[in-house]
Design a protein around this motif. Structure first.
Motif, mmCIF file in Angstrom:
data_model
loop_
_atom_site.group_PDB
_atom_site.id
_atom_site.type_symbol
_atom_site.label_atom_id
_atom_site.label_comp_id
_atom_site.label_asym_id
_atom_site.label_seq_id
_atom_site.Cartn_x
_atom_site.Cartn_y
_atom_site.Cartn_z
ATOM 1 N N MET A 116 0.769 -1.369 0.166
ATOM 2 C CA MET A 116 0.024 -0.083 -0.132
ATOM 3 C C MET A 116 0.942 1.147 0.016
ATOM 4 O O MET A 116 1.869 1.319 0.786
ATOM 5 N N GLY A 117 0.525 2.103 -0.764
ATOM 6 C CA GLY A 117 1.261 3.348 -1.081
ATOM 7 C C GLY A 117 2.602 3.196 -1.705
ATOM 8 O O GLY A 117 3.224 4.222 -2.237
ATOM 9 N N LYS A 118 2.816 2.054 -2.217
ATOM 10 C CA LYS A 118 3.974 1.751 -3.396
ATOM 11 C C LYS A 118 3.283 1.273 -4.509
ATOM 12 O O LYS A 118 2.881 1.848 -5.195
ATOM 13 N N GLU A 119 3.681 0.188 -4.701
ATOM 14 C CA GLU A 119 2.843 -0.470 -6.085
ATOM 15 C C GLU A 119 1.318 -0.362 -5.967
ATOM 16 O O GLU A 119 0.784 -0.406 -7.229
ATOM 17 N N LEU A 120 0.790 -0.484 -4.793
ATOM 18 C CA LEU A 120 -0.649 -0.516 -4.904
ATOM 19 C C LEU A 120 -1.257 0.903 -4.167
ATOM 20 O O LEU A 120 -0.893 1.453 -2.809
ATOM 21 N N LYS A 121 -1.992 1.629 -4.998
ATOM 22 C CA LYS A 121 -2.256 2.877 -4.432
ATOM 23 C C LYS A 121 -3.993 3.180 -4.550
ATOM 24 O O LYS A 121 -4.648 3.865 -5.325
ATOM 25 N N ILE A 122 -4.731 2.385 -3.609
ATOM 26 C CA ILE A 122 -5.935 2.216 -3.705
ATOM 27 C C ILE A 122 -6.606 2.717 -2.387
ATOM 28 O O ILE A 122 -7.550 2.320 -2.067
ATOM 29 N N ALA A 123 -5.905 3.652 -1.675
ATOM 30 C CA ALA A 123 -6.427 3.967 -0.380
ATOM 31 C C ALA A 123 -7.911 4.873 -0.674
ATOM 32 O O ALA A 123 -8.970 4.796 0.319
#
Length: 429
Positions: A116-123
Motif C-alpha cells: 500500500m502506498g507503493k505499487e498499490l495506491k488504492i486508499a
C-alpha cells in the motif's frame, strides 16, 4: 468457454490432444524468467478487455511480461485448486468473495498491506471496499468493482406473452404466478418465463436473507436449516410444474457461463446474474435487457447486498509479486487500465474512475451504473463470509436441485440431503 485459453501466444489446450505437463513446464519457466502469469474466469468479452489492458501494461512497463489464461467458472476453481496444491499456481489470480477466506486461511494468497502506498495506491477505494477484500484485518484482494446480484429480464418477451413483467418489489409468489401465466400464454415454442434458479447459490442466498437467514453464520456454520432448504425446492417445483421455468434438460446445459445461460440461448425471458455480467448478457442477447431486484418476500428483509464483484489476489508462490501487484493496481486504479475494463467486472471502487466512466459508458453501462444506485433500497449488510470447506457447496446445491428437477428426489428429501452434505463439507474444512 469451458476450455482454458492462453492470451496472445494463443495456445488452446483443450482439443489439441497434447499433454498438459510440457505446457505447465513452459509456463513455470516463463515465470522464473521474470514474467508473471495471470488467470481469471469469465466471458470472451472480459478476456478481450483484460488482454487489451494487459498489453498496455506491458508497453508501459518495459521488461514486464504477462501470460494470461481464462476459462469458465466451474473449470477455473477446479484448475486453480489443482495448481495451488501442486505448487504451480499463477502469480495473479482473480478471486471471489466466497473463496477469499478459504484461500487466505490456507495461506494460498498473501497479504498486500506492505504494498500500500507503493505499487498499490488504492486508499481512495474507501474503508468499506477495502474491508470487503480483507481477512483478519489484512488486505488480501484488490477490489475490481462493486456489484450486486440481479434479475435480468427481457421485457419485450413478457409483453409478447401478454403478462406484466416482474419489477423490483415483485414477491416470489407473484413471480411464480406470472411465470405460470407466461406458460399458459404459450406464445413461443420451447420458450419459458424464467431459467430454473433452484440450483444457483446466489439466488438461494437472496431468498435466505429475506427470511432472516444466511448461507453461513459468523462462526462458520450453516446459516439455514432443513425447512428453509425444503421450502426453496418446493417453490421451484411449483414453478416447474406450471411450465414457468425451463425444463431440467435445458437448465442442465447451463455451465456457469453467460454463453450457456437460458437467457442467452433464447430459451428464457428471465435469468439471474450479477450486475457486472449485464454487459456480457446484453452483448449476446437478441433483445434489449433490463436489471431489476430479485423477487422479494412479503414483509421480508433485504435480500441484496453490495459486494466486491471480483478481486485480484497474489499467490503465496508468486515469483514476481511486485509486478503482480503493479498489474493489479493498473487494472483497478490507474485510469488507462481501469477505463479499458469499464464496468464489466462491476462499478469501480475509485471515485475518479467512476466519474470518468460515467461520461463514457453506453446505454448498457448506464443501466448497470443506475442499478447499483437503485438496489440500495433492497440491500442489507454484507453477510458472514463463506468459511473453509464451503467451496464445494455450490456444486452440491446444483446437483441436488437437478435431482429434484428430474424427479429423482422430493423437495423434502433434497432439503435434508442439502443440509447434511453442506454441513459435512464445513466440518471437514
Amino acid at each position: 468457454m469451458n476450455n482454458m485459453h492462453l492470451k496472445r501466444r494463443h495456445l488452446l489446450v483443450a482439443g489439441l490432444g497434447v499433454s498438459l505437463t510440457p505446457l505447465l513446464g513452459k509456463i513455470s519457466a516463463f515465470a522464473q524468467d521474470g514474467g508473471i502469469r495471470m488467470v481469471w474466469w469469465g466471458s470472451e468479452e472480459r478476456a478481450r478487455r483484460t488482454n487489451e489492458a494487459v498489453d498496455l501494461f506491458e508497453q508501459k512497463n518495459g521488461g514486464s511480461s504477462v501470460e494470461t489464461e481464462f476459462m469458465g467458472w466451474d473449470d477455473y476453481w477446479t484448475r486453480l485448486a489443482t495448481q495451488v496444491a501442486g505448487g504451480n499456481a499463477p502469480d495473479l489470480i482473480q478471486m471471489d468473495y466466497r473463496y477469499l477466506f478459504e484461500y487466505a486461511g490456507r495461506g494460498a494468497i498473501v497479504p498486500l498491506d506492505d504494498f500500500m502506498g507503493k505499487e498499490l495506491k488504492i486508499a481512495d477505494f474507501g474503508a468499506a471496499n477495502l474491508a470487503s477484500c480483507s481477512v483478519g484485518g489484512k488486505l488480501f484482494g484488490v477490489n475490481l468493482g462493486v456489484n450486486s446480484f440481479a434479475t435480468l429480464i427481457d421485457k419485450a418477451a413478457w409483453a409478447e406473452a401478454g403478462v406484466e413483467a416482474p419489477t423490483s418489489g415483485t414477491t416470489w409468489q407473484q413471480f411464480a404466478e406470472k411465470c405460470a401465466a407466461f406458460a399458459k400464454a404459450g406464445k413461443r415454442k420451447n420458450f419459458y418465463a424464467t431459467a430454473d434458479s433452484s440450483g444457483q447459490e446466489n439466488t438461494f442466498e437472496a431468498w435466505l436473507l429475506q427470511r432472516g437467514k444466511s448461507l453461513y453464520t459468523a462462526d462458520g456454520n450453516l446459516g439455514y436449516d432443513v425447512t428453509d432448504a425444503t421450502d426453496w425446492f418446493k417453490l421451484w417445483s411449483e414453478i416447474r410444474a406450471s411450465g414457468g421455468c425451463v425444463p431440467p434438460d435445458v437448465q442442465a446445459l447451463y455451465k456457469n457461463t453467460i454463453e450457456t445461460a437460458p437467457l442467452t440461448t433464447g430459451t428464457a425471458a428471465t435469468d439471474f446474474a450479477f450486475s457486472n455480467q449485464f454487459a456480457g448478457y446484453q452483448k449476446l442477447a437478441k433483445s434489449t435487457l433490463d436489471l431489476i431486484a430479485c423477487p422479494t418476500l412479503d414483509g421480508g428483509k433485504p435480500g441484496h447486498y453490495l459486494k466486491p464483484s471480483q478481486m485480484l489476489s497474489v499467490t503465496a508462490g508468486a515469483k514476481n509479486p511486485n509486478i503482480a501487484v503493479a498489474l493489479a493496481n493498473f487494472l483497478a486504479r490507474e485510469p488507462e487500465g481501469a477505463l479499458i475494463l469499464g464496468i464489466e467486472r462491476g462499478v469501480p471502487a475509485a471515485p475518479e474512475i467512476r466519474d470518468a466512466l460515467a461520461s463514457k459508458v453506453d446505454d448498457v453501462g448506464r443501466k448497470a451504473l443506475a442499478f447499483i444506485s437503485h438496489i440500495e433500497a433492497y440491500s442489507g449488510p454484507l453477510p458472514p463470509p463463506p468459511p473453509k470447506g464451503s467451496g464445494e457447496n455450490y456444486n452440491v446445491l446444483t446437483r441436488i436441485s437437478q435431482e429434484v428437477a428430474f424427479e429423482q428426489s422430493t423437495p423434502e428429501q433434497a432439503g435434508e440431503t442439502l443440509v447434511s452434505e453442506t454441513s459435512a463439507n464445513l466440518k471437514r474444512g
